[in-house]
Design a protein around this motif. Sequence first.
Motif, mmCIF file in Angstrom:
data_model
loop_
_atom_site.group_PDB
_atom_site.id
_atom_site.type_symbol
_atom_site.label_atom_id
_atom_site.label_comp_id
_atom_site.label_asym_id
_atom_site.label_seq_id
_atom_site.Cartn_x
_atom_site.Cartn_y
_atom_site.Cartn_z
ATOM 1 N N GLY A 120 3.221 15.344 8.620
ATOM 2 C CA GLY A 120 4.651 15.105 8.645
ATOM 3 C C GLY A 120 4.491 15.231 10.354
ATOM 4 N N ALA A 121 4.175 16.447 10.460
ATOM 5 C CA ALA A 121 4.137 16.497 12.335
ATOM 6 C C ALA A 121 3.853 15.284 13.267
ATOM 7 C CB ALA A 121 3.931 17.218 12.674
ATOM 8 N N VAL A 122 2.007 15.154 12.454
ATOM 9 C CA VAL A 122 1.083 14.088 13.462
ATOM 10 C C VAL A 122 1.718 12.655 12.696
ATOM 11 C CG1 VAL A 122 -0.517 12.723 13.130
ATOM 12 C CG2 VAL A 122 -0.614 15.058 13.056
ATOM 13 N N THR A 123 2.720 12.353 11.699
ATOM 14 C CA THR A 123 2.748 10.809 11.903
ATOM 15 C C THR A 123 4.093 10.878 12.639
ATOM 16 O OG1 THR A 123 2.369 11.218 9.614
ATOM 17 C CG2 THR A 123 4.057 9.289 9.716
ATOM 18 N N VAL A 124 4.837 12.093 12.480
ATOM 19 C CA VAL A 124 6.265 11.611 13.717
ATOM 20 C C VAL A 124 5.852 11.652 15.278
ATOM 21 C CG1 VAL A 124 8.210 13.295 14.787
ATOM 22 C CG2 VAL A 124 7.840 12.579 12.409
ATOM 23 N N ALA A 125 4.659 12.360 16.392
ATOM 24 C CA ALA A 125 4.236 11.804 16.987
ATOM 25 C C ALA A 125 3.733 11.241 16.999
ATOM 26 C CB ALA A 125 3.177 12.972 17.001
ATOM 27 N N ALA A 126 2.869 9.838 15.583
ATOM 28 C CA ALA A 126 2.509 8.999 15.821
ATOM 29 C C ALA A 126 3.504 7.929 15.968
ATOM 30 C CB ALA A 126 1.798 8.468 14.707
ATOM 31 N N ALA A 127 4.428 7.992 15.509
ATOM 32 C CA ALA A 127 5.886 7.209 15.480
ATOM 33 C C ALA A 127 6.403 6.980 16.528
ATOM 34 C CB ALA A 127 6.725 7.386 14.185
ATOM 35 N N VAL A 128 6.615 8.269 17.401
ATOM 36 C CA VAL A 128 6.641 7.778 18.874
ATOM 37 C C VAL A 128 6.030 7.107 19.504
ATOM 38 C CG1 VAL A 128 7.467 9.545 20.273
ATOM 39 C CG2 VAL A 128 8.245 10.376 18.270
ATOM 40 N N LEU A 129 4.571 7.755 19.862
ATOM 41 C CA LEU A 129 3.837 6.246 20.817
ATOM 42 C C LEU A 129 4.007 5.726 20.601
ATOM 43 C CD1 LEU A 129 1.332 7.866 22.334
ATOM 44 C CD2 LEU A 129 0.010 7.437 20.264
ATOM 45 N N ALA A 130 3.940 4.726 18.489
ATOM 46 C CA ALA A 130 4.008 3.138 18.206
ATOM 47 C C ALA A 130 5.285 2.621 18.505
ATOM 48 C CB ALA A 130 4.018 3.514 16.902
ATOM 49 N N ILE A 131 6.294 3.552 19.407
ATOM 50 C CA ILE A 131 7.490 3.030 19.061
ATOM 51 C C ILE A 131 7.909 3.090 19.795
ATOM 52 C CG2 ILE A 131 9.974 3.185 18.992
ATOM 53 C CD1 ILE A 131 9.974 4.561 16.355
ATOM 54 N N GLY A 132 7.231 3.404 21.873
ATOM 55 C CA GLY A 132 7.278 3.636 22.599
ATOM 56 C C GLY A 132 5.970 2.332 23.623
ATOM 57 N N GLY A 133 4.800 2.402 22.960
ATOM 58 C CA GLY A 133 4.147 0.885 22.923
ATOM 59 C C GLY A 133 4.847 -0.175 22.498
ATOM 60 N N ALA A 134 5.213 -0.115 21.028
ATOM 61 C CA ALA A 134 5.970 -1.171 21.145
ATOM 62 C C ALA A 134 6.649 -1.233 21.876
ATOM 63 C CB ALA A 134 6.655 -1.471 19.639
ATOM 64 N N ALA A 135 7.869 -0.656 22.146
ATOM 65 C CA ALA A 135 8.907 -0.881 23.553
ATOM 66 C C ALA A 135 8.475 -1.704 24.679
ATOM 67 C CB ALA A 135 10.141 -0.094 23.309
ATOM 68 N N ALA A 136 7.438 -0.990 24.861
ATOM 69 C CA ALA A 136 7.337 -1.812 26.525
ATOM 70 C C ALA A 136 6.073 -2.982 26.366
ATOM 71 C CB ALA A 136 6.164 -0.274 26.823
ATOM 72 N N SER A 137 5.524 -3.219 24.897
ATOM 73 C CA SER A 137 4.666 -4.224 25.136
ATOM 74 C C SER A 137 5.330 -5.109 25.393
ATOM 75 C CB SER A 137 4.172 -3.904 23.968
ATOM 76 O OG SER A 137 3.113 -3.465 24.170
ATOM 77 N N GLY A 138 7.296 -5.112 24.020
ATOM 78 C CA GLY A 138 7.626 -5.986 24.091
ATOM 79 C C GLY A 138 8.127 -6.376 25.592
ATOM 80 N N VAL A 139 8.878 -5.437 26.076
ATOM 81 C CA VAL A 139 9.051 -5.932 27.177
ATOM 82 C C VAL A 139 7.905 -6.216 28.326
ATOM 83 C CG1 VAL A 139 10.431 -4.451 29.566
ATOM 84 C CG2 VAL A 139 11.121 -4.191 27.404
ATOM 85 N N GLN A 140 7.095 -5.930 28.738
ATOM 86 C CA GLN A 140 5.576 -6.157 29.238
ATOM 87 C C GLN A 140 5.482 -7.912 28.873
ATOM 88 O OE1 GLN A 140 5.465 -4.705 31.786
ATOM 89 N NE2 GLN A 140 2.984 -6.114 32.814
#
Length: 163
Positions: A120-140
């Motif tokens: 569960g903790a690893v999934t949450v950390a990975a989700a935060v990483l994915a969301i951050g990368g997704a947001a930054a990629s979309g803006v870029q």
Amino acid sequence: MPSTLWGLPTHPLVVHLVVFLVPLTVAATLVVALWPRARRVAAPWVLAVATVAVISVPMATSSGENLESRVPHSALVERHAELADMLLPLAGVMWLGLAVMTGVGWYARRESAAAPRWAGAVTVAAAVLAIGGAAASGVQVVRIGHSGANAVWHDVAAHPERR
């Protein structure tokens, strides 16, 4: 990669793959990161699309470098190239988060009731990483697209009387 396809520069053709796949992956990443049921069902498919999206980025930048060497040098083209060079690491972060979420989910389902406590903790950390990368990629992608359109069409917009 060839510099032309069917008599046209490769870059405007290949870049449409990035312009379609990266925003699609961004939206799908947000869904699987924020909705556990969607993650269980769709994460492998989203990861597959993300893989193609990430692979398409260097294809677009390579074809852009080929085109850049054939057009007059300008600050607008240089800015567009600089912004484009930043997309691969951002999309890579999104992909990495998706890959970890998918892998942990697969492992936890395989272990069924005996899923490890850390999943569960690893999934949450990975989700935060994915969301951050997704947001930054979309803006870029938007920033890159705007700078590319500006580099190509700035003369037309600056001189509307030339028709």
